[in-house]
Design a protein around this motif. Structure first.
Motif, PDB file in Angstrom:
ATOM      1  N   ALA A 260      -4.468  11.048   5.512  1.00  0.00           N
ATOM      2  CA  ALA A 260      -5.091  10.601   6.766  1.00  0.00           C
ATOM      3  C   ALA A 260      -5.132   9.085   6.958  1.00  0.00           C
ATOM      4  O   ALA A 260      -6.018   8.548   7.607  1.00  0.00           O
ATOM      5  N   TRP A 261      -4.171   8.388   6.389  1.00  0.00           N
ATOM      6  CA  TRP A 261      -3.928   6.991   6.793  1.00  0.00           C
ATOM      7  C   TRP A 261      -2.543   6.941   7.425  1.00  0.00           C
ATOM      8  O   TRP A 261      -1.730   7.852   7.224  1.00  0.00           O
ATOM      9  N   SER A 262      -2.308   5.890   8.195  1.00  0.00           N
ATOM     10  CA  SER A 262      -1.010   5.797   8.866  1.00  0.00           C
ATOM     11  C   SER A 262      -0.575   4.348   9.033  1.00  0.00           C
ATOM     12  O   SER A 262      -1.379   3.418   8.896  1.00  0.00           O
TER      13      SER A 262
ATOM     14  N   GLY B 267       3.704  12.294   5.145  1.00  0.00           N
ATOM     15  CA  GLY B 267       4.514  11.335   4.387  1.00  0.00           C
ATOM     16  C   GLY B 267       5.147  11.871   3.124  1.00  0.00           C
ATOM     17  O   GLY B 267       6.222  11.412   2.728  1.00  0.00           O
ATOM     18  N   PHE B 268       4.513  12.847   2.484  1.00  0.00           N
ATOM     19  CA  PHE B 268       5.071  13.293   1.197  1.00  0.00           C
ATOM     20  C   PHE B 268       6.425  13.972   1.341  1.00  0.00           C
ATOM     21  O   PHE B 268       7.164  14.095   0.360  1.00  0.00           O
ATOM     22  N   LYS B 269       6.772  14.402   2.587  1.00  0.00           N
ATOM     23  CA  LYS B 269       8.107  14.980   2.793  1.00  0.00           C
ATOM     24  C   LYS B 269       9.191  13.900   2.693  1.00  0.00           C
ATOM     25  O   LYS B 269      10.350  14.214   2.434  1.00  0.00           O
ATOM     26  N   SER B 270       8.800  12.645   2.933  1.00  0.00           N
ATOM     27  CA  SER B 270       9.775  11.545   2.984  1.00  0.00           C
ATOM     28  C   SER B 270      10.055  11.034   1.576  1.00  0.00           C
ATOM     29  O   SER B 270       9.580   9.979   1.151  1.00  0.00           O
ATOM     30  N   ILE B 271      10.855  11.788   0.864  1.00  0.00           N
ATOM     31  CA  ILE B 271      11.116  11.566  -0.567  1.00  0.00           C
ATOM     32  C   ILE B 271      11.894  10.267  -0.813  1.00  0.00           C
ATOM     33  O   ILE B 271      12.814   9.936  -0.064  1.00  0.00           O
ATOM     34  N   LYS B 272      11.476   9.600  -1.875  1.00  0.00           N
ATOM     35  CA  LYS B 272      12.020   8.273  -2.188  1.00  0.00           C
ATOM     36  C   LYS B 272      13.143   8.307  -3.237  1.00  0.00           C
ATOM     37  O   LYS B 272      13.251   9.264  -4.005  1.00  0.00           O
ATOM     38  N   SER B 273      13.902   7.227  -3.274  1.00  0.00           N
ATOM     39  CA  SER B 273      14.925   6.989  -4.319  1.00  0.00           C
ATOM     40  C   SER B 273      15.709   8.261  -4.631  1.00  0.00           C
ATOM     41  O   SER B 273      15.716   8.766  -5.754  1.00  0.00           O
TER      42      SER B 273
ATOM     43  N   LEU C 297      17.477   4.217  -1.253  1.00  0.00           N
ATOM     44  CA  LEU C 297      17.751   5.211  -0.214  1.00  0.00           C
ATOM     45  C   LEU C 297      16.657   6.259  -0.246  1.00  0.00           C
ATOM     46  O   LEU C 297      16.464   6.939  -1.252  1.00  0.00           O
ATOM     47  N   ARG C 298      15.922   6.389   0.880  1.00  0.00           N
ATOM     48  CA  ARG C 298      14.863   7.400   0.914  1.00  0.00           C
ATOM     49  C   ARG C 298      14.875   8.103   2.268  1.00  0.00           C
ATOM     50  O   ARG C 298      15.311   7.562   3.279  1.00  0.00           O
ATOM     51  N   LEU C 299      14.379   9.333   2.235  1.00  0.00           N
ATOM     52  CA  LEU C 299      14.289  10.131   3.444  1.00  0.00           C
ATOM     53  C   LEU C 299      13.104   9.661   4.289  1.00  0.00           C
ATOM     54  O   LEU C 299      12.080   9.251   3.734  1.00  0.00           O
TER      55      LEU C 299
ATOM     56  N   TYR D 216       0.881  -1.177   0.000  1.00  0.00           N
ATOM     57  CA  TYR D 216       0.000   0.000   0.000  1.00  0.00           C
ATOM     58  C   TYR D 216       0.913   1.219   0.000  1.00  0.00           C
ATOM     59  O   TYR D 216       1.458   1.604   1.032  1.00  0.00           O
ATOM     60  N   ASN D 217       1.166   1.784  -1.179  1.00  0.00           N
ATOM     61  CA  ASN D 217       2.209   2.800  -1.303  1.00  0.00           C
ATOM     62  C   ASN D 217       1.786   4.003  -2.118  1.00  0.00           C
ATOM     63  O   ASN D 217       0.931   3.904  -2.996  1.00  0.00           O
ATOM     64  N   ASN D 218       2.434   5.113  -1.842  1.00  0.00           N
ATOM     65  CA  ASN D 218       2.390   6.283  -2.711  1.00  0.00           C
ATOM     66  C   ASN D 218       3.773   6.454  -3.324  1.00  0.00           C
ATOM     67  O   ASN D 218       4.755   6.654  -2.594  1.00  0.00           O
ATOM     68  N   PHE D 219       3.851   6.334  -4.639  1.00  0.00           N
ATOM     69  CA  PHE D 219       5.120   6.515  -5.360  1.00  0.00           C
ATOM     70  C   PHE D 219       4.694   6.788  -6.801  1.00  0.00           C
ATOM     71  O   PHE D 219       4.615   5.875  -7.624  1.00  0.00           O
TER      72      PHE D 219
ATOM     73  N   PRO E  11       9.041  -0.351  10.921  1.00  0.00           N
ATOM     74  CA  PRO E  11      10.389  -0.566  11.465  1.00  0.00           C
ATOM     75  C   PRO E  11      11.437  -0.379  10.365  1.00  0.00           C
ATOM     76  O   PRO E  11      11.727  -1.285   9.591  1.00  0.00           O
ATOM     77  N   TRP E  12      11.948   0.848  10.308  1.00  0.00           N
ATOM     78  CA  TRP E  12      12.937   1.178   9.269  1.00  0.00           C
ATOM     79  C   TRP E  12      14.316   0.734   9.698  1.00  0.00           C
ATOM     80  O   TRP E  12      14.624   0.670  10.889  1.00  0.00           O
ATOM     81  N   ASN E  13      15.181   0.529   8.733  1.00  0.00           N
ATOM     82  CA  ASN E  13      16.618   0.483   8.980  1.00  0.00           C
ATOM     83  C   ASN E  13      17.184   1.672   8.211  1.00  0.00           C
ATOM     84  O   ASN E  13      16.717   1.987   7.135  1.00  0.00           O
TER      85      ASN E  13
HETATM   86  N1  LIG Z   1       9.716  10.324  -5.153  1.00  0.00           N
HETATM   87  C1  LIG Z   1       8.585  10.184  -4.451  1.00  0.00           C
HETATM   88  N2  LIG Z   1       8.647  10.167  -3.111  1.00  0.00           N
HETATM   89  C2  LIG Z   1       7.512  10.029  -2.383  1.00  0.00           C
HETATM   90  C3  LIG Z   1       6.245   9.945  -3.017  1.00  0.00           C
HETATM   91  C4  LIG Z   1       6.218   9.965  -4.448  1.00  0.00           C
HETATM   92  O1  LIG Z   1       5.162   9.881  -5.090  1.00  0.00           O
HETATM   93  N3  LIG Z   1       7.401  10.078  -5.120  1.00  0.00           N
HETATM   94  N4  LIG Z   1       5.092   9.840  -2.254  1.00  0.00           N
HETATM   95  C5  LIG Z   1       5.172  10.359  -0.881  1.00  0.00           C
HETATM   96  C6  LIG Z   1       3.986  10.068  -0.089  1.00  0.00           C
HETATM   97  S1  LIG Z   1       2.592  10.996  -0.406  1.00  0.00           S
HETATM   98  C7  LIG Z   1       3.993   9.164   0.922  1.00  0.00           C
HETATM   99  S2  LIG Z   1       2.657   8.949   1.936  1.00  0.00           S
HETATM  100  C8  LIG Z   1       5.175   8.289   1.137  1.00  0.00           C
HETATM  101  C9  LIG Z   1       4.762   6.835   1.094  1.00  0.00           C
HETATM  102  O2  LIG Z   1       5.812   6.014   1.519  1.00  0.00           O
HETATM  103  P1  LIG Z   1       5.605   4.432   1.591  1.00  0.00           P
HETATM  104  O3  LIG Z   1       5.008   3.999   0.293  1.00  0.00           O
HETATM  105  O4  LIG Z   1       6.974   3.876   1.815  1.00  0.00           O
HETATM  106  O5  LIG Z   1       4.676   4.174   2.733  1.00  0.00           O
HETATM  107  O6  LIG Z   1       6.213   8.508   0.187  1.00  0.00           O
HETATM  108  C10 LIG Z   1       6.419   9.854  -0.165  1.00  0.00           C
HETATM  109  N5  LIG Z   1       7.589   9.965  -1.023  1.00  0.00           N
END
Ligand SMILES: Nc1nc2c(c(=O)[nH]1)N[C@H]1C(S)=C(S)[C@@H](COP(=O)(O)O)O[C@H]1N2
Ligand SMILES: [Mo]
Length: 308
Positions: free
Chosen positions: A129-131, A222-228, A213-215, A67-70, A135-137
């Motif tokens: 509004a989901w949470s 959650g959207f502040k926690s940027i991925k890859s 590697l993601r923040l 269940y992800n946002n990416f 457990p991250w490493n």
């Molecule tokens: N690059 C990137 N980072 C992103 C997103 C994205 O769409 N692209 N979605 C954000 C949002 S809205 C959330 S809620 C979280 C989801 O992290 P998860 O899928 O690991 O729970 O990643 C955040 N980081």
């Protein structure tokens, strides 16, 4: 599933945080607040003694990785799990530039040889509004910034996600203005709660969670926690983050979890914990997602409804 930590890091807990935590408990006991009157969650967040981990039950690996946002892989919650396998995460390097002493391309393997990998069990609260409890490493972002050496004039950190539409099918569509960008104030970035995650449940980060590697900034939406992440830039100007650029009325720069400040289209006072089942009642959202005792000072004197 119960989480069995491989690494114990209580030894590495900064003493100030530990003592701070104990003095909070002592203060509450002294004031007769322990025992007699029930504590509200926001007065007494349920951390373990390392000061960082929540004692709430963690979501399963299956929940966390399905269940992800990416949006780089599509907008459906199932799209990342469906399509992120196409992403090549090795080799991987991070460009660190701007107001740093040692700008350059840092190979991920070299970074990982120089940082301390911890496990952190954090609440994770999406702006939708989901949470979950995850457990991250990972390692503290301040360790990565130290490798590059922050110049005294730096005030903010800007992060960028990989742009590779051949592998990230969502990037072939104008879903967002690519690449995804996020930012933190330097003190937020240096805070020990702020980590660069490399795994969950002791396994490598699934691609759909932002490998390699993601923040992770647990007191912010959650959207502040940027991925890859492929680029980290130290600047003296507040970065323009993707969601704020997309809709500044709905998404700001700070994006601290705050039950008192509604999203223009929904309340942020409660949340749905993933895995609770469709009949599970919603749980109260905590200010700063339950991390107020650790991060509240960063925002002293700021109007949090203006700086949303
Ligand atoms: N690059 C990137 N980072 C992103 C997103 C994205 O769409 N692209 N979605 C954000 C949002 S809205 C959330 S809620 C979280 C989801 O992290 P998860 O899928 O690991 O729970 O990643 C955040 N980081
Ligand atoms: Mo989100």
């Amino acid at each position: 599933m119960s989480f069995k930590p491989d690494l114990k890091y209580s030894d590495a807990t900064p003493e100030s945080v530990f003592l701070n935590r104990r003095s909070v408990i002592a203060g509450l006991a002294g004031a007769g607040l322990l025992g007699a009157s029930p504590l509200r969650a926001q007065d007494m967040p349920d951390f373990t003694l390392n000061g960082y981990d929540t004692t709430e039950e963690a979501n399963t690996f299956e929940e966390i990785s399905s269940y992800n946002n990416f949006y780089e892989f599509g907008t459906d919650k199932g799209d990342p799990a469906r399509y992120a396998e196409a992403l090549t995460t090795d080799p991987w390097s991070v460009e660190i530039d701007g107001l740093v002493e040692r700008p350059g391309s840092y190979d991920l393997a070299d970074i990982l040889a120089k940082v301390d990998i911890d496990e952190r069990i954090y609440r994770f609260r999406c702006v939708e509004a989901w949470s979950m409890v995850i457990p991250w490493n990972g390692f503290e972002l301040n360790q990565l910034l130290s490798l590059a050496g922050v110049q005294p004039s730096a005030k903010y950190v800007r992060f960028e996600t990989l742009f590779r539409p051949e592998e990230m099918r969502g990037q072939r569509l104008p879903l967002l203005d690519w690449p995804y960008v996020e930012g933190l104030r330097l003190d937020e970035a240096m805070h020990p709660l702020t980590i660069m995650a490399t795994g969950v449940y002791g396994k490598d980060l699934p691609n759909q969670n932002g490998a390699p590697l993601r923040l992770v900034v647990p007191w912010k939406y959650g959207f502040k926690s940027i991925k890859s992440v492929v680029k980290v830039t130290l600047t003296d100007e507040q970065p323009i983050n993707t969601w704020k650029a997309t809709n500044f009325r709905e998404y700001g720069f700070y994006s601290n979890v705050n039950p008192e400040v509604s999203h223009p289209r929904w309340s942020q006072a409660s949340e749905r914990r993933i895995g609770g089942g469709i009949f599970a009642s919603r749980i109260a959202t905590l200010k700063f997602n339950g991390y107020e005792s650790l991060v509240g000072d960063l925002y002293a004197g700021m109007d949090l409804s203006e700086n949303y």
